[in-house]
Design an enzyme around this catalytic site. Sequence first.
Site, PDB file in Angstrom:
ATOM      1  N   CYS A  48       0.863  -1.141  -0.025  1.00  0.00           N
ATOM      2  CA  CYS A  48       0.016  -0.028  -0.048  1.00  0.00           C
ATOM      3  C   CYS A  48       1.210   1.309  -0.058  1.00  0.00           C
ATOM      4  O   CYS A  48       1.837   1.433   0.805  1.00  0.00           O
ATOM      5  CB  CYS A  48      -0.781  -0.168   1.350  1.00  0.00           C
ATOM      6  SG  CYS A  48      -1.979   1.467   1.325  1.00  0.00           S
ATOM      7  N   CYS A  50      -0.374   4.399   0.218  1.00  0.00           N
ATOM      8  CA  CYS A  50      -1.176   5.637   1.076  1.00  0.00           C
ATOM      9  C   CYS A  50       0.065   6.145   1.968  1.00  0.00           C
ATOM     10  O   CYS A  50       0.710   5.506   2.546  1.00  0.00           O
ATOM     11  CB  CYS A  50      -2.425   5.100   1.322  1.00  0.00           C
ATOM     12  SG  CYS A  50      -2.427   4.349   3.209  1.00  0.00           S
ATOM     13  N   CYS A  53      -0.641   4.134   5.993  1.00  0.00           N
ATOM     14  CA  CYS A  53      -0.324   2.916   6.641  1.00  0.00           C
ATOM     15  C   CYS A  53       1.156   3.135   7.102  1.00  0.00           C
ATOM     16  O   CYS A  53       1.958   3.923   6.654  1.00  0.00           O
ATOM     17  CB  CYS A  53      -0.251   1.916   5.359  1.00  0.00           C
ATOM     18  SG  CYS A  53      -1.651   1.647   5.043  1.00  0.00           S
TER      19      CYS A  53
END
Length: 191
Positions: A48, A50, A53
């Site tokens: 991920c 993003c 996180c």
Amino acid sequence: MAISLHPLLDKPIQKGSPNFTGGTLKCHCATQPVTVKISSNVAHNHACGCSKCWKPKGALFSVVGVVPREKVQVLSHADKLAIVDEAAVIQRHACTACGVHLFGRIEKDHPFKGLDFVHVELSEQQGWQEVQFAGFVSSIIEQGFPPNKMEEVRGRLRGLGLETFDVLAPGLMDAIAAWTAEREGKLKASL
């Protein structure tokens, strides 16, 4: 020098075991670590990009999967856990001493409510589901990664056999859309 995606992605991906039944996650504290028991394997384990996180130092991506909420149990030092951002949909519970996120829980009405997000790299046990795809890839630009190097990142991810998305994988996006349509009465509840 190659760009570090994540320690688990900077080498060939280890295949998980379909019979794996879980393990224990541990924060990075040398003494009195927070430990969390996960009593199942994860699903939808993915890289991920993003900005929310937790990522190991120097990594562009996190590696995160989901488990049913009832399969997550804090075993030790729960008093060291705090929610990183109370306003976020995913309530990420992090160790206040070392900053590592142990699990993320959704408390609001959401298609993934009932699932907790966990980082299996925090476990010493082997057999966790391997990384399945890469999501929110373009989001690393928002964190300062040069846009002109994105094709190199996507190429490395594809070289590992991972499809790259700028959202989640299609099946997960379909689940979100179906939940929304059911909620708005535009689709009958799926069985």
